[in-house]
Write a protein that holds these residues in place. Structure first.
Motif, PDB file in Angstrom:
ATOM      1  N   GLU A 106       8.164  24.780  -1.428  1.00  0.00           N
ATOM      2  CA  GLU A 106       7.001  24.706  -0.216  1.00  0.00           C
ATOM      3  C   GLU A 106       7.337  22.784   0.601  1.00  0.00           C
ATOM      4  OE1 GLU A 106       2.850  23.830  -0.250  1.00  0.00           O
ATOM      5  OE2 GLU A 106       3.092  25.522  -1.642  1.00  0.00           O
ATOM      6  N   GLU A 107       7.371  22.712   1.975  1.00  0.00           N
ATOM      7  CA  GLU A 107       7.661  21.102   2.241  1.00  0.00           C
ATOM      8  C   GLU A 107       6.339  20.575   1.967  1.00  0.00           C
ATOM      9  OE1 GLU A 107       8.365  19.109   6.158  1.00  0.00           O
ATOM     10  OE2 GLU A 107      10.231  20.653   5.780  1.00  0.00           O
ATOM     11  N   LEU A 108       6.604  20.010   1.445  1.00  0.00           N
ATOM     12  CA  LEU A 108       5.161  18.684   1.094  1.00  0.00           C
ATOM     13  C   LEU A 108       4.702  17.765   2.308  1.00  0.00           C
ATOM     14  CD1 LEU A 108       4.893  18.288  -2.976  1.00  0.00           C
ATOM     15  CD2 LEU A 108       3.644  20.037  -1.412  1.00  0.00           C
ATOM     16  N   SER A 109       3.913  17.364   2.806  1.00  0.00           N
ATOM     17  CA  SER A 109       4.089  16.524   3.793  1.00  0.00           C
ATOM     18  C   SER A 109       3.253  15.412   2.938  1.00  0.00           C
ATOM     19  CB  SER A 109       3.446  17.182   4.990  1.00  0.00           C
ATOM     20  OG  SER A 109       1.824  17.165   5.344  1.00  0.00           O
ATOM     21  N   VAL A 110       2.748  14.022   3.660  1.00  0.00           N
ATOM     22  CA  VAL A 110       2.056  13.143   3.644  1.00  0.00           C
ATOM     23  C   VAL A 110       1.435  12.527   4.714  1.00  0.00           C
ATOM     24  CG1 VAL A 110       1.960  10.652   2.166  1.00  0.00           C
ATOM     25  CG2 VAL A 110       3.833  12.553   1.287  1.00  0.00           C
ATOM     26  N   PRO A 111       0.294  12.882   5.118  1.00  0.00           N
ATOM     27  CA  PRO A 111      -0.379  12.555   5.812  1.00  0.00           C
ATOM     28  C   PRO A 111      -0.592  10.905   6.029  1.00  0.00           C
ATOM     29  CG  PRO A 111      -2.406  12.873   4.188  1.00  0.00           C
ATOM     30  CD  PRO A 111      -0.851  13.407   3.681  1.00  0.00           C
ATOM     31  N   GLU A 112      -0.141  10.786   7.764  1.00  0.00           N
ATOM     32  CA  GLU A 112      -0.952   8.748   7.168  1.00  0.00           C
ATOM     33  C   GLU A 112      -2.357   8.399   6.789  1.00  0.00           C
ATOM     34  OE1 GLU A 112       0.723   6.642   8.891  1.00  0.00           O
ATOM     35  OE2 GLU A 112       2.282   8.208   8.739  1.00  0.00           O
ATOM     36  N   LYS A 113      -2.446   7.202   6.143  1.00  0.00           N
ATOM     37  CA  LYS A 113      -3.076   6.756   5.759  1.00  0.00           C
ATOM     38  C   LYS A 113      -4.078   5.274   6.458  1.00  0.00           C
ATOM     39  CE  LYS A 113      -6.053   6.111   1.613  1.00  0.00           C
ATOM     40  NZ  LYS A 113      -7.528   6.667   2.085  1.00  0.00           N
ATOM     41  N   ASP A 114      -4.947   5.385   6.250  1.00  0.00           N
ATOM     42  CA  ASP A 114      -5.281   4.037   6.645  1.00  0.00           C
ATOM     43  C   ASP A 114      -5.911   2.777   5.249  1.00  0.00           C
ATOM     44  OD1 ASP A 114      -5.544   1.492   8.149  1.00  0.00           O
ATOM     45  OD2 ASP A 114      -7.646   2.305   8.545  1.00  0.00           O
ATOM     46  N   TYR A 115      -4.809   2.350   4.763  1.00  0.00           N
ATOM     47  CA  TYR A 115      -4.993   1.487   3.442  1.00  0.00           C
ATOM     48  C   TYR A 115      -6.092   0.421   3.353  1.00  0.00           C
ATOM     49  CZ  TYR A 115      -1.520   4.450   1.645  1.00  0.00           C
ATOM     50  OH  TYR A 115      -0.510   5.639   1.308  1.00  0.00           O
ATOM     51  N   ASP A 116      -6.616   1.029   2.512  1.00  0.00           N
ATOM     52  CA  ASP A 116      -7.858  -0.890   2.266  1.00  0.00           C
ATOM     53  C   ASP A 116      -7.062  -1.855   2.327  1.00  0.00           C
ATOM     54  OD1 ASP A 116     -10.129   1.544   1.987  1.00  0.00           O
ATOM     55  OD2 ASP A 116      -9.875   1.688  -0.069  1.00  0.00           O
ATOM     56  N   SER A 119      -6.245   6.905  -3.861  1.00  0.00           N
ATOM     57  CA  SER A 119      -5.123   7.142  -3.435  1.00  0.00           C
ATOM     58  C   SER A 119      -3.672   7.258  -4.017  1.00  0.00           C
ATOM     59  CB  SER A 119      -5.638   6.421  -2.016  1.00  0.00           C
ATOM     60  OG  SER A 119      -6.466   6.750  -0.871  1.00  0.00           O
ATOM     61  N   PRO A 120      -2.636   7.366  -3.560  1.00  0.00           N
ATOM     62  CA  PRO A 120      -1.832   7.177  -4.356  1.00  0.00           C
ATOM     63  C   PRO A 120      -1.033   5.569  -3.798  1.00  0.00           C
ATOM     64  CG  PRO A 120      -1.025   9.086  -3.465  1.00  0.00           C
ATOM     65  CD  PRO A 120      -2.228   8.347  -3.043  1.00  0.00           C
ATOM     66  N   ILE A 167      -5.603  -7.217  -6.830  1.00  0.00           N
ATOM     67  CA  ILE A 167      -5.318  -7.018  -5.005  1.00  0.00           C
ATOM     68  C   ILE A 167      -7.019  -7.738  -4.610  1.00  0.00           C
ATOM     69  CG2 ILE A 167      -5.584  -5.287  -4.292  1.00  0.00           C
ATOM     70  CD1 ILE A 167      -3.940  -7.431  -2.328  1.00  0.00           C
ATOM     71  N   SER A 168      -6.563  -8.570  -4.114  1.00  0.00           N
ATOM     72  CA  SER A 168      -7.926  -9.757  -3.251  1.00  0.00           C
ATOM     73  C   SER A 168      -7.382  -9.619  -2.025  1.00  0.00           C
ATOM     74  CB  SER A 168      -8.627 -10.646  -4.315  1.00  0.00           C
ATOM     75  OG  SER A 168      -7.729 -11.885  -4.509  1.00  0.00           O
ATOM     76  N   LYS A 169      -8.348 -10.832  -1.568  1.00  0.00           N
ATOM     77  CA  LYS A 169      -7.878 -10.770   0.116  1.00  0.00           C
ATOM     78  C   LYS A 169      -6.960 -11.807  -0.457  1.00  0.00           C
ATOM     79  CE  LYS A 169     -11.862  -9.349   2.540  1.00  0.00           C
ATOM     80  NZ  LYS A 169     -13.202  -9.657   3.196  1.00  0.00           N
ATOM     81  N   ASN A 170      -6.639 -12.872  -1.560  1.00  0.00           N
ATOM     82  CA  ASN A 170      -6.025 -14.100  -1.247  1.00  0.00           C
ATOM     83  C   ASN A 170      -4.638 -13.584  -2.343  1.00  0.00           C
ATOM     84  OD1 ASN A 170      -7.956 -14.592  -2.544  1.00  0.00           O
ATOM     85  ND2 ASN A 170      -8.095 -16.657  -2.229  1.00  0.00           N
ATOM     86  N   SER A 171      -4.775 -13.227  -3.303  1.00  0.00           N
ATOM     87  CA  SER A 171      -3.595 -12.713  -4.647  1.00  0.00           C
ATOM     88  C   SER A 171      -3.401 -11.430  -4.831  1.00  0.00           C
ATOM     89  CB  SER A 171      -4.426 -13.423  -5.326  1.00  0.00           C
ATOM     90  OG  SER A 171      -5.628 -13.023  -6.463  1.00  0.00           O
ATOM     91  N   LEU A 172      -2.516 -11.173  -5.712  1.00  0.00           N
ATOM     92  CA  LEU A 172      -2.138  -9.751  -5.865  1.00  0.00           C
ATOM     93  C   LEU A 172      -1.244  -9.710  -7.567  1.00  0.00           C
ATOM     94  CD1 LEU A 172      -1.561  -6.546  -5.606  1.00  0.00           C
ATOM     95  CD2 LEU A 172       0.854  -8.256  -4.272  1.00  0.00           C
ATOM     96  N   ALA A 192      -7.636  -6.153   5.565  1.00  0.00           N
ATOM     97  CA  ALA A 192      -8.458  -5.959   4.213  1.00  0.00           C
ATOM     98  C   ALA A 192      -9.646  -5.477   4.798  1.00  0.00           C
ATOM     99  CB  ALA A 192      -9.001  -7.271   3.458  1.00  0.00           C
ATOM    100  N   LYS A 193      -9.398  -4.288   3.793  1.00  0.00           N
ATOM    101  CA  LYS A 193     -11.030  -3.175   3.942  1.00  0.00           C
ATOM    102  C   LYS A 193     -12.831  -3.571   2.779  1.00  0.00           C
ATOM    103  CE  LYS A 193      -9.920  -0.410   6.732  1.00  0.00           C
ATOM    104  NZ  LYS A 193      -8.078  -0.118   6.960  1.00  0.00           N
ATOM    105  N   GLU A 194     -11.601  -4.331   1.569  1.00  0.00           N
ATOM    106  CA  GLU A 194     -12.730  -4.538   0.261  1.00  0.00           C
ATOM    107  C   GLU A 194     -12.609  -5.165  -0.029  1.00  0.00           C
ATOM    108  OE1 GLU A 194     -14.072  -1.892  -1.257  1.00  0.00           O
ATOM    109  OE2 GLU A 194     -14.084  -0.084   0.215  1.00  0.00           O
ATOM    110  N   ALA A 195     -13.417  -5.701  -0.901  1.00  0.00           N
ATOM    111  CA  ALA A 195     -13.187  -6.839  -1.332  1.00  0.00           C
ATOM    112  C   ALA A 195     -11.954  -6.950  -2.978  1.00  0.00           C
ATOM    113  CB  ALA A 195     -14.342  -8.149  -2.108  1.00  0.00           C
TER     114      ALA A 195
END
Length: 159
Positions: free
Chosen positions: A31-41, A132-133, A69-74, A97-100
């Motif tokens: 079966e075909e898998l679809s990936v729903p649109e996601k609004d990432y943090d 989430s992936p 990840i934070s708001k200014n570094s990875l 960025a929705k999280e700290a």
């Protein structure tokens, strides 16, 4: 039978060389898998060559990559049998960025495979959220399309 084959024939312009390939066709009932649109943090954009270099360098030390990840570094880190390393990327472009902060772990094997697409474009976009992936998106040059990969985070053994 011949209905189950795709025949491809190529001939050089000077007609001195001919190539013929018979490729068996596959009947895939999955079966075909679809990936729903996601609004990432966290939505991160960085150089695809830098992303590739980081993953390839860390893959020599271990099988699991932790991305923090934070708001200014990875931060990309690995802790393997032969050593540990952390590569910190400052001044990255984090959009909406929705999280700290967020910290997830991923299988290095797949991250390394995904970097093969980095030569097709200049930028890579990463989308991260808890539960989430990881979304890795390579936008091809001249807006001809994009390649998107999704990788589920590794789960704790205690869960």
């Amino acid at each position: 039978s011949s209905e189950d084959l795709l025949t491809l024939e190529f001939q050089s312009k000077s007609h001195d060389k001919t190539m013929k390939f018979d490729v068996k066709l596959m009947d895939i009932d999955d079966e075909e898998l679809s990936v729903p649109e996601k609004d990432y943090d966290f939505n991160i954009e960085m150089s695809s060559s830098e992303f590739c270099r980081i993953i390839r360098n860390l893959s020599n030390l271990g099988d699991i990559c932790t991305i923090q990840i934070s708001k200014n570094s990875l931060d990309f880190s690995v802790d393997g049998e032969i050593g540990e390393a952390t590569i910190k990327v400052n001044n990255i472009q984090v959009k909406n960025a929705k999280e700290a902060a967020l910290k997830l772990t991923f299988a290095m094997r797949y991250l390394k495979l995904f970097t093969n697409a980095s030569s097709l474009c200049n930028k890579v976009k990463l989308g991260m959220s808890s539960e989430s992936p990881l979304m890795i998106q390579f936008e091809l040059e001249e807006n001809i399309g994009k390649i998107m990969y999704y990788l589920a985070p590794k789960m704790d053994e205690s869960d």
